[in-house]
Structure formats: C-alpha cells, structure tokens
Design an enzyme around this catalytic site. Structure first.
Site, PDB file in Angstrom:
ATOM      1  N   GLY A  38      17.188  -6.287   3.092  1.00 37.57           N
ATOM      2  CA  GLY A  38      16.285  -5.680   4.065  1.00 37.57           C
ATOM      3  C   GLY A  38      16.742  -5.902   5.495  1.00 37.57           C
ATOM      4  N   GLN A  39      16.043  -5.264   6.427  1.00 39.03           N
ATOM      5  CA  GLN A  39      16.461  -5.309   7.828  1.00 39.03           C
ATOM      6  C   GLN A  39      16.425  -6.736   8.396  1.00 39.03           C
ATOM      7  OE1 GLN A  39      15.272  -1.816  10.399  1.00 39.03           O
ATOM      8  NE2 GLN A  39      13.720  -1.615   8.797  1.00 39.03           N
ATOM      9  N   VAL A  40      15.325  -7.433   8.201  1.00 39.69           N
ATOM     10  CA  VAL A  40      15.210  -8.779   8.761  1.00 39.69           C
ATOM     11  C   VAL A  40      16.116  -9.755   8.020  1.00 39.69           C
ATOM     12  CG1 VAL A  40      13.642 -10.705   9.209  1.00 39.69           C
ATOM     13  CG2 VAL A  40      12.869  -8.352   9.589  1.00 39.69           C
ATOM     14  N   THR A  49       8.068  -2.275   0.455  1.00 37.10           N
ATOM     15  CA  THR A  49       7.810  -1.650   1.757  1.00 37.10           C
ATOM     16  C   THR A  49       7.676  -0.133   1.693  1.00 37.10           C
ATOM     17  OG1 THR A  49      10.197  -1.578   2.206  1.00 37.10           O
ATOM     18  CG2 THR A  49       8.977  -3.504   3.016  1.00 37.10           C
ATOM     19  N   THR A  74       2.385  -7.635   8.418  1.00 36.62           N
ATOM     20  CA  THR A  74       2.426  -6.308   9.032  1.00 36.62           C
ATOM     21  C   THR A  74       1.140  -5.947   9.760  1.00 36.62           C
ATOM     22  OG1 THR A  74       2.599  -3.933   8.482  1.00 36.62           O
ATOM     23  CG2 THR A  74       1.665  -5.358   6.819  1.00 36.62           C
ATOM     24  N   TYR A  89      -0.380  -0.302   0.574  1.00 37.55           N
ATOM     25  CA  TYR A  89       0.606  -1.219   1.144  1.00 37.55           C
ATOM     26  C   TYR A  89      -0.076  -2.300   1.976  1.00 37.55           C
ATOM     27  CZ  TYR A  89       4.131  -2.977   4.400  1.00 37.55           C
ATOM     28  OH  TYR A  89       4.925  -3.795   5.151  1.00 37.55           O
ATOM     29  N   LYS A 113      -0.193  -6.427   1.313  1.00 36.09           N
ATOM     30  CA  LYS A 113       0.274  -7.432   2.275  1.00 36.09           C
ATOM     31  C   LYS A 113      -0.853  -8.403   2.636  1.00 36.09           C
ATOM     32  CE  LYS A 113       3.804  -7.615   4.069  1.00 36.09           C
ATOM     33  NZ  LYS A 113       5.040  -8.382   3.710  1.00 36.09           N
ATOM     34  N   TRP A 148       6.685  -1.694  13.152  1.00 38.27           N
ATOM     35  CA  TRP A 148       7.689  -0.686  13.533  1.00 38.27           C
ATOM     36  C   TRP A 148       9.099  -1.294  13.607  1.00 38.27           C
ATOM     37  CZ3 TRP A 148       5.534   3.133  17.749  1.00 38.27           C
ATOM     38  CH2 TRP A 148       4.247   3.581  17.370  1.00 38.27           C
TER      39      TRP A 148
END
Length: 281
Positions: free
Chosen positions: A10-12, A57, A96, A120, A124, A145
C-alpha cells in the site's frame, strides 16, 4: 526499537519501507482476512512496536463485500490490538475520515460523534473500537485523501486523464485535506518513537494535509504543477454517483496531533511536488 509494519504494497507501507529500519509484512506473510493468523503472527514476531497499514480500501466494492471488509478492517485489527496489549507493544493504526458522516462545514475534532455513511467507514470504525477495547498503548491516526507516486490514487488518475483530455469535470462539493503518504509514514515513525517512551499519549488523532481543498481545486493544482493544459469544470457529487456515499466534509481538526507529538499538518502542495518528482513529471 524494531518496528513491524503490517502491510507491504500500500501507499503508506511503501513509504515506510523507503525510510528503512522497518520490517514490513504483506498478505503472503499475514493475511488480514484470517484474524487467527494475524493473532498468531503478532504473538511470535520480534517487535518493539506495531504499525498497522494493512486495510481493505476498496470503498465502493465494500458495499457488496462488507463481511470481508469487517474482517480485514475490524476483527483482525482487534485481534492484532489484543496481542499488542498483552505484549505491552505500542500500536499505531491508520484510520480514516470515513468514520464521520461528513455533515457541516467545520473540521471534525477527534471526539466528534462518528457516523459512517457506508460499509468501508463502518469497517474502519470497528477496527478503532477493537483497538480501544484491547486497552493497550496505541495511537489511532485518522487521515484522508492519501496520495503518492505508488498504487492507485487521485494524483495518478488526474495525471493520466490530464494527458488524454483537454477538459474534465471534477466534484467540487467534497472538501478535505489531501495527505501525502510520505508525510503519514513520517508521522507514524515519530508517533511510534514517542508512544514507546510515553504510553500516556495513547489516544485517537487526526492527520491530514493543509490547506483543505475541494477535489476540483486539487485537480487544478495537479495540472498547474504538472504543466498540463486540462481545464476543470466543477460538478456536484450528485452528478457523479458512486456505489458508496462519500462524505462532503472531510476536514479534520489536527490540533491534538500537533500538541501531543509536535506534528503540524503537512502542506500537500509541497508533497505534490515531491510526488511529481518521483514520477518524473
């Protein structure tokens, strides 16, 4: 202190690995669709703290896969938190803005009532509740975002469409803080170090980019920095229906995060420039 990151692609998680000095484990090592497997892994892995960047996600797909989303984002997170608490290990967990209903125009404080609009967000929120119930040292970091040079995100989508088209329509009545994954990764590392030394910092925090902006204005800045001559026309959310409802207001009050950890809101415009450099744009 050995930092164990759950999530790898994932991005993080990608940005955390770029910073080194972490051990990241993806689905091939620990599958969050299996809470028992998560607990067993967490019980035996050598660690000084856990950072959970693993998540389901797919916001729209979650509307038809809520059970799976609940397992990945809720039950498995609770299982991880329980083991972390038993071992006395700090847990930093990424949540989130979707736990809120997006009502009003003011930034949401950390103690604002939650009210997810879709599956979603509900999943979370389950994870957050499981962490708090476990009772161990933790920091729940709500962000919004997320963008980077990796994976699928708004910046990369706009760059692709901006090279293909002369004009786009983009939603303008959703407002929030774009957040570079690199800034989230840096925040996670800083919080992990401070929480390990002071468990009194346990709690829920907000971390999003500044200044708050609409998706349409965010797109305009992407095109400006990338030198793309693509015109943006504002449209309302109602003109772009999606399976899952999006919060109109994703602004979050991040004051508690700066007060506790010395982490100000990152300027997403500077983060965007770094992303474009990463992409050689």
């Amino acid at each position: 202190m050995r930092l164990v990151v759950f999530g790898k692609s994932g991005q993080v998680a990608t940005e955390l690995q770029r910073r080194g000095d972490v051990d990241a484990f993806g689905r091939e090592s620990v599958d969050f669709s299996d809470p028992g497997a998560v607990a067993r892994f967490a019980e035996t892995v050598e660690a000084g703290a856990f950072i959970n960047a693993a998540a389901y996600t797919a916001v729209d797909k979650a509307e038809t896969e809520e059970a799976l989303a609940n397992t990945v984002n809720g039950t498995s997170v609770a299982a991880l938190a329980k083991v972390a608490a038993e071992r006395g290990l700090p847990l930093i967990h990424i949540s989130t803005d979707y736990v809120f209903d997006g009502a009003g125009t003011a930034p949401f404080p950390v103690d604002a009532p939650t009210g997810p609009l879709g599956a979603y967000g509900r999943s979370k929120l389950l994870g957050e509740e499981g962490i708090r119930a476990a009772g161990g040292p933790h920091a729940i970091l709500r962000t919004s975002w997320v963008v980077s040079a990796h994976g699928n995100n708004f910046v990369k989508t706009m760059l692709r469409l901006g090279t293909e088209r002369d004009a786009l329509t983009v939603v303008a009545d959703q407002v929030g803080g774009p957040t570079p994954a690199a800034a989230i990764a840096d925040a996670c590392l800083a919080i992990a170090a401070q929480l390990a030394g002071d468990t009194g910092l346990t709690g829920t925090y907000h971390f999003s980019g500044a200044p708050d902006v609409s998706w349409a204005d965010f797109a305009r800045e992407i095109f400006r920095q990338a030198d793309l001559g693509c015109a943006v026309t504002d449209i309302p959310t109602t003109a772009y229906p999606t399976p899952a409802r999006r919060p109109l207001n994703s602004q979050m009050d991040c004051g508690a995060t700066e007060a506790a950890f010395g982490l100000p809101r990152p300027d997403w415009r500077a983060g965007l420039a770094d992303i474009l450099d990463d992409l050689n744009v």
